[in-house]
Design an enzyme around this catalytic site. Structure first.
Site, PDB file in Angstrom:
ATOM      1  N   CYS A   4     -14.934   0.318   4.278  1.00  0.00           N
ATOM      2  CA  CYS A   4     -14.596   1.032   3.036  1.00  0.00           C
ATOM      3  C   CYS A   4     -13.118   1.422   3.058  1.00  0.00           C
ATOM      4  CB  CYS A   4     -15.495   2.268   2.890  1.00  0.00           C
ATOM      5  SG  CYS A   4     -15.001   3.358   1.551  1.00  0.00           S
ATOM      6  N   ASP A  30      -2.667   6.964  -6.568  1.00  0.00           N
ATOM      7  CA  ASP A  30      -3.251   5.632  -6.751  1.00  0.00           C
ATOM      8  C   ASP A  30      -2.178   4.577  -6.479  1.00  0.00           C
ATOM      9  OD1 ASP A  30      -5.951   4.536  -8.532  1.00  0.00           O
ATOM     10  OD2 ASP A  30      -4.284   3.143  -8.220  1.00  0.00           O
ATOM     11  N   HIS A  46     -18.653   9.585   2.981  1.00  0.00           N
ATOM     12  CA  HIS A  46     -18.831   8.337   2.225  1.00  0.00           C
ATOM     13  C   HIS A  46     -20.036   8.468   1.302  1.00  0.00           C
ATOM     14  CE1 HIS A  46     -18.545   4.038   1.319  1.00  0.00           C
ATOM     15  NE2 HIS A  46     -19.877   4.080   1.299  1.00  0.00           N
ATOM     16  N   ASN A  87     -15.409   6.205 -12.624  1.00  0.00           N
ATOM     17  CA  ASN A  87     -15.987   4.917 -12.991  1.00  0.00           C
ATOM     18  C   ASN A  87     -17.182   4.674 -12.090  1.00  0.00           C
ATOM     19  OD1 ASN A  87     -13.886   4.437 -14.855  1.00  0.00           O
ATOM     20  ND2 ASN A  87     -12.566   3.598 -13.247  1.00  0.00           N
ATOM     21  N   GLY A  93     -16.621  -0.022 -14.417  1.00  0.00           N
ATOM     22  CA  GLY A  93     -15.314  -0.405 -13.899  1.00  0.00           C
ATOM     23  C   GLY A  93     -15.046   0.046 -12.478  1.00  0.00           C
ATOM     24  N   THR A  95     -14.457  -0.215  -8.753  1.00  0.00           N
ATOM     25  CA  THR A  95     -14.049  -1.301  -7.844  1.00  0.00           C
ATOM     26  C   THR A  95     -14.069  -0.880  -6.380  1.00  0.00           C
ATOM     27  OG1 THR A  95     -11.699  -0.743  -8.073  1.00  0.00           O
ATOM     28  CG2 THR A  95     -12.588  -2.393  -9.605  1.00  0.00           C
ATOM     29  N   HIS A  98     -16.722   4.121  -3.021  1.00  0.00           N
ATOM     30  CA  HIS A  98     -16.647   5.443  -2.369  1.00  0.00           C
ATOM     31  C   HIS A  98     -16.277   6.401  -3.492  1.00  0.00           C
ATOM     32  CE1 HIS A  98     -15.208   7.968   1.314  1.00  0.00           C
ATOM     33  NE2 HIS A  98     -15.067   8.740   0.231  1.00  0.00           N
ATOM     34  N   HIS A 100     -14.982   8.690  -6.238  1.00  0.00           N
ATOM     35  CA  HIS A 100     -13.631   9.206  -6.482  1.00  0.00           C
ATOM     36  C   HIS A 100     -13.492   9.574  -7.947  1.00  0.00           C
ATOM     37  CE1 HIS A 100     -13.611   4.817  -6.946  1.00  0.00           C
ATOM     38  NE2 HIS A 100     -12.710   4.976  -7.904  1.00  0.00           N
TER      39      HIS A 100
HETATM   40  P1  AMP Z   1     -12.143   2.355  -9.499  1.00  0.00           P
HETATM   41  O1  AMP Z   1     -11.743   1.055 -10.136  1.00  0.00           O
HETATM   42  O2  AMP Z   1     -12.544   3.424 -10.451  1.00  0.00           O
HETATM   43  O3  AMP Z   1     -13.165   2.121  -8.392  1.00  0.00           O
HETATM   44  O4  AMP Z   1     -10.837   2.916  -8.836  1.00  0.00           O
HETATM   45  C1  AMP Z   1     -10.311   2.457  -7.637  1.00  0.00           C
HETATM   46  C2  AMP Z   1      -8.852   2.812  -7.638  1.00  0.00           C
HETATM   47  O5  AMP Z   1      -8.380   2.731  -6.305  1.00  0.00           O
HETATM   48  C3  AMP Z   1      -7.975   1.867  -8.473  1.00  0.00           C
HETATM   49  O6  AMP Z   1      -7.282   2.628  -9.464  1.00  0.00           O
HETATM   50  C4  AMP Z   1      -7.025   1.263  -7.445  1.00  0.00           C
HETATM   51  O7  AMP Z   1      -5.720   1.104  -7.956  1.00  0.00           O
HETATM   52  C5  AMP Z   1      -7.058   2.284  -6.341  1.00  0.00           C
HETATM   53  N1  AMP Z   1      -6.779   1.793  -5.007  1.00  0.00           N
HETATM   54  C6  AMP Z   1      -7.284   0.694  -4.405  1.00  0.00           C
HETATM   55  N2  AMP Z   1      -6.823   0.589  -3.146  1.00  0.00           N
HETATM   56  C7  AMP Z   1      -6.023   1.664  -2.951  1.00  0.00           C
HETATM   57  C8  AMP Z   1      -5.243   2.120  -1.838  1.00  0.00           C
HETATM   58  N3  AMP Z   1      -5.199   1.472  -0.675  1.00  0.00           N
HETATM   59  N4  AMP Z   1      -4.529   3.267  -2.000  1.00  0.00           N
HETATM   60  C9  AMP Z   1      -4.561   3.932  -3.173  1.00  0.00           C
HETATM   61  N5  AMP Z   1      -5.283   3.564  -4.237  1.00  0.00           N
HETATM   62  C10 AMP Z   1      -5.990   2.436  -4.137  1.00  0.00           C
HETATM   63 ZN    ZN Z   2     -16.087   5.269   2.206  1.00  0.00          ZN
END
Ligand code: AMP
Ligand code: ZN
Length: 114
Positions: A4, A30, A46, A87, A93, A95, A98, A100
């Site tokens: 993760c 982000d 987690h 999301n 949406g 991605t 974990h 957030h």
């Molecule tokens: P979501 O699409 O709602 O799951 O948001 C995931 C967010 O994590 C996206 O806005 C990505 O730009 C961000 N993200 C992915 N990898 C990293 C990272 N290593 N450091 C900071 N943000 C990240």
């Molecule tokens: Zn995690």
């Protein structure tokens, strides 16, 4: 979870631009900001998604709300206004699996989302 990304950020094995940390949660910028201010706040635990929150997480979820309030002040978006987004799942949406919250601000945000 070893695979993760956000657990990696919590562990310090993946770098991040951190803006807050306590025993239960961290917040960091982000990597691909969608607004002038775009910070993510995550529990250190987690939790795979909003759907996986259980009763034992209720206090944590409440504390995250308090930290979001403080961060909005510190990030300078409390007065102008901001958006808190979770999301959840494929069509939501999500991605990263974990839990957030996105904290977005610094410009006028459109509604409805795309
Ligand atoms: P979501 O699409 O709602 O799951 O948001 C995931 C967010 O994590 C996206 O806005 C990505 O730009 C961000 N993200 C992915 N990898 C990293 C990272 N290593 N450091 C900071 N943000 C990240
Ligand atoms: Zn995690």
């Amino acid at each position: 979870m070893s695979d993760c990304i956000f657990c990696g950020i919590v562990a310090g094995s993946i770098p991040s631009k951190q803006v807050y940390e306590d025993e239960e949660m961290i917040a960091f910028h982000d990597l691909y900001p969608a607004a002038p201010v775009h910070v993510l706040i995550i529990p250190k635990k987690h939790i795979p998604s909003m759907l996986a929150v259980t009763e034992e997480d209720y206090v944590l979820m409440g504390r995250m709300t308090k930290v979001i309030q403080s961060l909005a002040q510190e990030l300078g978006i409390a007065e102008s206004g901001f958006r808190v987004v979770n999301n959840c799942g494929e069509e939501g949406g999500q991605t990263v699996g974990h839990l957030h919250y996105h904290i977005l601000g610094g410009r006028s945000l459109g509604w409805p989302p795309g």
